[in-house]
Scaffold this motif. Structure first.
Motif, PDB file in Angstrom:
ATOM      1  N   ASP A  30       0.831  -1.210   0.000  1.00 39.55           N
ATOM      2  CA  ASP A  30       0.000   0.000   0.000  1.00 39.55           C
ATOM      3  C   ASP A  30       0.864   1.258   0.000  1.00 39.55           C
ATOM      4  N   LYS A  31       1.890   1.278   0.847  1.00 40.40           N
ATOM      5  CA  LYS A  31       2.758   2.457   0.903  1.00 40.40           C
ATOM      6  C   LYS A  31       3.610   2.577  -0.351  1.00 40.40           C
ATOM      7  N   ARG A  34       1.600   4.127  -3.064  1.00 41.61           N
ATOM      8  CA  ARG A  34       1.501   5.586  -2.922  1.00 41.61           C
ATOM      9  C   ARG A  34       2.735   6.268  -3.499  1.00 41.61           C
ATOM     10  N   ARG A  37       2.602   6.079  -7.384  1.00 47.26           N
ATOM     11  CA  ARG A  37       1.682   7.066  -7.953  1.00 47.26           C
ATOM     12  C   ARG A  37       2.266   8.477  -7.853  1.00 47.26           C
ATOM     13  N   ASP A 190       4.229  10.012   3.942  1.00 46.99           N
ATOM     14  CA  ASP A 190       3.458  11.232   4.215  1.00 46.99           C
ATOM     15  C   ASP A 190       4.291  12.483   3.969  1.00 46.99           C
ATOM     16  N   GLU A 193       4.751  13.052   0.213  1.00 44.21           N
ATOM     17  CA  GLU A 193       3.502  13.536  -0.391  1.00 44.21           C
ATOM     18  C   GLU A 193       3.292  15.016  -0.043  1.00 44.21           C
ATOM     19  N   ALA A 200      -3.253  13.302  -3.587  1.00 43.61           N
ATOM     20  CA  ALA A 200      -3.040  11.858  -3.361  1.00 43.61           C
ATOM     21  C   ALA A 200      -3.783  11.033  -4.383  1.00 43.61           C
TER      22      ALA A 200
END
Length: 200
Positions: A30-31, A34, A37, A190, A193, A200
């Motif tokens: 999942d991380k 991120r 993306r 985090d 980002e 996001a």
């Protein structure tokens, strides 16, 4: 394009090993997704790395079918290289440095499995090669490590019961201390980002 995200060994081989039940972050994909993306939106190169041990008969032997990206990962897009390594770091047994040089990449973000092994080793070598490295610590994962004097072939239960075993959380903490200010900048997903300002 002067930046690249290097996704290291986020592969099914680890889930095929009994130690997977001790992994520090079973949802590491999942991380990593991120980060992938984020890199794509910024126009950065994404490089995928798989660890392979041909002829070993273990989970990293390509003949067994586990040397593939975890199924829940974003899959490579056109132009995103996938390299296969047989060393701990992602440079020595691949053409990674050539790929990065051809694209003018000078800044790397690294993530993957295991924190202190293939990811840290890649970060250290990249730093020595002159790359500006960001070690995305919460997008790495690892397992507890047995003491050097522990017998070979410990079961998971025996590993966890041994008071000398180094916990995964301690390994990750140690890796941060070892890399920060020397080989890499430590960051979280985090933080990256937030720094880009991209949605996001």
């Amino acid at each position: 394009m002067t930046r690249a995200l290097i996704v290291i060994d986020v592969q099914e081989s680890f889930r095929a090993d009994p130690l997977w039940e001790t992994i520090s972050d079973p949802k590491i994909a999942d991380k990593v997704n991120r980060l992938v993306r984020l890199a794509r939106r910024a126009g950065d190169l994404v490089v995928w790395v798989l660890h392979s041990e041909p002829g070993s008969g273990g989970a990293f032997d390509p003949a067994l079918g586990h040397v593939q990206l975890m199924e829940e990962l974003e899959q490579p897009q056109d132009g995103e290289p996938l390299v296969r390594k047989t060393s701990h770091n992602a440079f020595t047994t691949t053409n990674l440095q050539q790929l990065l040089t051809e694209r003018g990449v000078r800044e790397l973000a690294v993530c993957g499995i295991r924190t202190e092994q293939c990811v840290e080793t890649t970060a250290r070598l990249a730093g020595d090669l002159g790359y500006q490295v960001t070690f995305v610590v919460d997008a790495t994962a690892t397992n507890p490590v047995a003491h050097r004097d522990a017998p070979a072939g410990l079961s998971v239960a025996e590993l966890l019961a041994d008071p000398r075993t180094l916990a995964a959380e301690e390994i990750i903490r140690r890796t941060e201390y070892a890399l920060a200010g020397r080989f890499a900048t430590i960051a979280t997903v985090d933080e990256l980002e937030a720094a880009t300002g991209l949605p996001a």
